[in-house]
Scaffold this active site. Structure first.
Site, PDB file in Angstrom:
ATOM      1  N   ILE A 192      45.216  38.372  40.335  1.00 38.62           N
ATOM      2  CA  ILE A 192      43.961  38.974  40.800  1.00 38.62           C
ATOM      3  C   ILE A 192      43.164  37.949  41.604  1.00 38.62           C
ATOM      4  O   ILE A 192      43.387  36.742  41.505  1.00 38.62           O
ATOM      5  CB  ILE A 192      43.082  39.499  39.631  1.00 38.62           C
TER       6      ILE A 192
ATOM      7  N   ASP B  66      52.176  27.963  37.169  1.00 35.77           N
ATOM      8  CA  ASP B  66      51.954  29.397  37.368  1.00 35.77           C
ATOM      9  C   ASP B  66      50.670  29.592  38.184  1.00 35.77           C
ATOM     10  O   ASP B  66      50.613  29.185  39.338  1.00 35.77           O
ATOM     11  CB  ASP B  66      51.935  30.100  35.996  1.00 35.77           C
TER      12      ASP B  66
ATOM     13  N   ASP C 271      46.190  36.574  34.458  1.00 36.52           N
ATOM     14  CA  ASP C 271      45.408  35.926  35.503  1.00 36.52           C
ATOM     15  C   ASP C 271      43.925  36.143  35.229  1.00 36.52           C
ATOM     16  O   ASP C 271      43.534  37.150  34.612  1.00 36.52           O
ATOM     17  CB  ASP C 271      45.788  36.475  36.892  1.00 36.52           C
TER      18      ASP C 271
ATOM     19  N   ASN D 156      54.130  31.248  43.496  1.00 32.70           N
ATOM     20  CA  ASN D 156      53.497  31.964  42.397  1.00 32.70           C
ATOM     21  C   ASN D 156      51.985  31.976  42.595  1.00 32.70           C
ATOM     22  O   ASN D 156      51.473  32.701  43.447  1.00 32.70           O
ATOM     23  CB  ASN D 156      53.954  31.308  41.087  1.00 32.70           C
TER      24      ASN D 156
ATOM     25  N   HIS E  38      48.962  42.229  37.880  1.00 28.64           N
ATOM     26  CA  HIS E  38      49.546  40.877  37.868  1.00 28.64           C
ATOM     27  C   HIS E  38      48.466  39.915  38.385  1.00 28.64           C
ATOM     28  O   HIS E  38      47.419  39.809  37.751  1.00 28.64           O
ATOM     29  CB  HIS E  38      50.814  40.930  38.741  1.00 28.64           C
TER      30      HIS E  38
HETATM   31 CA   LIG Z   1      51.512  34.125  38.467  1.00 27.84          CA
HETATM   32 CA   LIG Z   2      44.907  34.641  41.062  1.00 23.94          CA
END
Ligand SMILES: [Ca+2]
Ligand SMILES: [Ca+2]
Length: 361
Positions: free
Chosen positions: A123, A275, A61, A230, A121
């Site tokens: 942010i 994503d 990310d 997500n 993961h």
């Molecule tokens: Ca993700």
């Molecule tokens: Ca983000």
């Protein structure tokens, strides 16, 4: 309770896949369309790109400050996902996009924080009225889920750890969008935190994934019924929340109300596993890191690696939003793109466990 999908409609994508005996972490039985298991990609290149030095095990990310400082969440380890650096903790890298030849450098993190177990993961950056910059990080310490809030100290290139947030409504976080110094919306990509129940939830296609609003005074589910919520991002005018539903191949536009509740405004259907989302603040366009073929992503084969794809969505609120494929690659350069962020004619593309690209548009 009636389950929304029957075993008859499920197809194993791995040979010898037996739901009764296989481990939840290696077993992958899904409807092939949910994974877009047959999809191929046509190369789409951005001319002036190079790989970012120092990123080889994922930059899942990215978020960028208005002054051009980009933050990368690197080194995620996740059950069922490949890793090129399984024994190394994750970290936060920074890159100054105002520089002519920007380099990624790792931010120091204050000593009281348990760095050895840092597994970052999603942010999100929040800038307070007094210009304090906060970095919110979803952290997975083993199977636990926390949000770590840091204060960014620009002179020292460091992050001062302020707070760890843990809550029963945040069992399986993926991404986060900060709306105050300790206030955020977060996606839970699963309802459960236990890996076996998570697997079962996905296998049975329960659609129990949700979005939660957190503040020190109130925590509540504000949207639910997702297959696998997500990426999440607030719109530049603060009126809407965008949510990517990976296995449903959708981006949801939700209207944000004064009490922070959300109501669904529209859903954009796409042909790829979406994503993370980021916004170009100058245009309001949404940039999406996508996995065109989920089977290649979840069943990693170095000879047949996962693809990458970056989409730009213009005018999402209009009747006909424009969706453009800006970048697509068969894994020869970039595997498993999960995020794309732009700043002043520059494009950064990050991946779940592979490399990252810096491009001039
Ligand atoms: Ca993700
Ligand atoms: Ca983000």
């Amino acid at each position: 309770m009636t389950l929304p999908i029957t075993p008859v409609s499920l197809k194993c994508i791995k040979p010898n896949c037996n739901p009764a005996t296989a481990s939840p972490l290696v077993l992958f039985c899904f409807n092939r369309n949910r994974l877009k298991a047959s999809r191929e990609v046509e190369f789409t290149d951005v001319p002036n790109c190079h790989l970012i030095k120092g990123i080889e095990a994922g930059a899942g990310d990215i978020d960028i400050l208005p002054n051009g400082l980009a933050f990368f969440s690197v080194g995620l380890k996740f059950p069922g996902l490949h890793s090129f650096a399984p024994d190394k903790p994750g970290g936060i890298l920074m890159m100054d996009l105002k520089e002519e030849k920007p380099r990624a450098l790792e931010l120091r993190i204050s000593r009281d924080f348990n760095l050895a177990s840092f597994n970052p993961h999603g942010i999100s950056i929040f800038i307070d009225n007094d210009d304090t910059v906060y970095l919110f990080v979803v952290n997975h310490l083993e199977f636990k889920n926390t949000v770590e809030i840091f204060k960014f100290e620009e002179e020292e290139n460091s992050l001062l750890h302020l707070k760890t947030i843990k809550h029963e409504l945040l069992p399986s976080m993926n991404d986060i969008t900060a709306v105050g110094p300790a206030h955020f919306y977060a996606t839970n990509d699963h309802y459960f935190s236990d890996p076996f129940l998570k697997y079962l939830e996905t296998y049975l296609n329960l659609h129990w994934s949700n979005v939660v609003y957190y503040s020190p005074n109130e925590v509540k589910v504000v949207a639910e019924g997702f297959d696998s919520a997500n990426g999440i991002h607030i719109s530049p005018d603060n009126k809407y929340i965008y949510v990517a539903d990976t296995l449903a191949h959708e981006i949801h536009v939700l209207e944000k109300h004064p009490n922070m509740n959300l109501t669904q405004l529209k859903v954009l259907k796409l042909d790829t596993l979406v994503d993370n989302l980021s916004i170009d603040p100058s245009s309001g366009d949404i940039w999406v890191g996508c996995h065109p073929n989920g089977q290649k992503l979840f069943v990693y084969d170095p000879n047949n690696p996962p693809f990458s794809e970056v989409l730009r969505i213009q005018n999402i609120l209009s009747e006909k939003p424009t969706v453009t494929t800006v970048y697509a690659n068969n894994g020869s350069v970039l595997q498993g793109s999960s995020v794309a962020s732009v700043y002043d004619g520059k494009l950064l593309i990050g991946t779940l466990f592979h490399r990252a690209l810096y491009c001039e548009l």
